[in-house]
Design a protein around this motif. Sequence first.
Motif, short mmCIF file in Angstrom:
data_model
loop_
_atom_site.label_atom_id
_atom_site.label_comp_id
_atom_site.label_asym_id
_atom_site.label_seq_id
_atom_site.Cartn_x
_atom_site.Cartn_y
_atom_site.Cartn_z
N GLU A 118 -2.02 4.67 -0.12
CA GLU A 118 -0.93 4.89 0.83
C GLU A 118 -0.39 3.57 1.37
O GLU A 118 0.82 3.42 1.58
CB GLU A 118 -1.41 5.77 1.99
N ALA A 119 -1.29 2.58 1.56
CA ALA A 119 -0.85 1.26 2.01
C ALA A 119 0.06 0.62 0.97
O ALA A 119 1.08 0.01 1.30
CB ALA A 119 -2.06 0.37 2.27
N MET A 120 -0.30 0.77 -0.31
CA MET A 120 0.49 0.22 -1.40
C MET A 120 1.86 0.91 -1.48
O MET A 120 2.88 0.28 -1.67
CB MET A 120 -0.24 0.36 -2.73
N ILE A 121 1.86 2.25 -1.30
CA ILE A 121 3.12 3.01 -1.36
C ILE A 121 4.09 2.52 -0.28
O ILE A 121 5.27 2.29 -0.54
CB ILE A 121 2.86 4.53 -1.20
N GLY A 122 3.57 2.32 0.94
CA GLY A 122 4.41 1.83 2.04
C GLY A 122 5.02 0.48 1.71
O GLY A 122 6.22 0.26 1.93
#
Length: 447
Positions: A165-169
């Motif tokens: 999720e951090a990477m997606i953001g």
Amino acid sequence: MNENELMGQMKISKAVAKMAVPSVISSLVTVVYNMADTFFVGQTGDPLQVAAVSLTNPIFILMMAFANMFGMGGSAVLSMALGAKNEKRARQTSSFVTYASLIVGILFAVILIVFMDPILAVFGANAETYEFAKGYTFHISYGAPFIIWSAAASFIVRAEGSSKEAMIGSMIGTVANIILDPIFISVLNQGTAGAAIATTIGNILASGYYLWYFLKKSKVLSLKWSDFTVRESILTKVCGSGLPTAIFSALMSVSTIVLNQLLVVYGNDPVAAIGIVFKANMFITFLQMGIANGVQPLLGYNYGAGNMKRFRGVESYTKKCCLVAGIAATALYFLFREQIIRLFISDNEVVFYGVDMLVAYMLSGPVIGFLFVNMNCMQSVGRALPATILSVLRQGILLIPLLYLLRALFGLNGVILGQSVTDYIAVILSFFLWRKIRKLLEKQAAH
């Protein structure tokens, strides 16, 4: 596959590849993001606009200094709170990072708008570049709260264990910026102001994604004002843990301002050229930084397990990988040095300066990876201070005096050689420091 198999048993070459490849990809995404504004502004063919983006780059770097301080410091405090099953402290930490980021971002916006003229004068803007620099600064200023919080939030989300999720953001912000840059810069003819608008919108979208994650997906992260506190050592622990990174970024900002001030004496074309070179050369640097950062968990695990033989094996193999990657990337850049500069701009004067500058910056390309590996080795054995000192020397305390000294001795050529000379000094120092630490550790292990 369990953790011990990857960290402690897998063939070193395979383990390094498994850990380093995702890190390298992540680093190169950062490079693409940093290149986007300069690349698309360069497509206007106007060297003054490229120079303006170069002059205002320290603003973004300084925002990242605060984002990294809150993000990395908050990540460390949050991880410890989660490990201790202290959900209240986890909520307080995430709330502090959120509101501290927003408060600092708003202060940034106010200061940039109110004191824009003297700030741009200090940065080296002149009559030709002022309007372009002003347009970029204004539109990046109101994006400051979103730029700082979205970057800090990615660390907090990762600390909760949601690395995907951090990477997606982060990807949302990067992709949006790359898509919007040509629309605002070229189609809507906004130039440098368009680059800043695209950056701001990208970070607003990333902030929106993290807002959704905090509210809907996270079990412990909080946005509640009631959880915000500077007490119970939240402020001191978060800012203290993140301070070395913040100092590193702040010095990088200062050294960029100094470099631009020294170059603007020779005209706006060298300023435009150094902005392009700075971004282009990031590929060589971040490629090796990605390899070195990726193996840090391997180094830390094997040091913690007392397996110094495997630790040394990982260190040695990683240095070989960095050397090969550094030589290959530098050779590729040297062969296509003019084409690389022309990718960004076709102005012959800027290309002339850019080619010489790129060659000067590439001189440390084959060996810079050694510095990153040595620094990560130090951090992995709990010797963060010498690693921090090396970072601070490379980005400012050594670089800035050298820039003035080399300019006095060699003029413009001295200025553009400053970074490579600093890099070589830092690499040599890192070998001496790490060798001393390693001998001490081996002596302790023998007893």
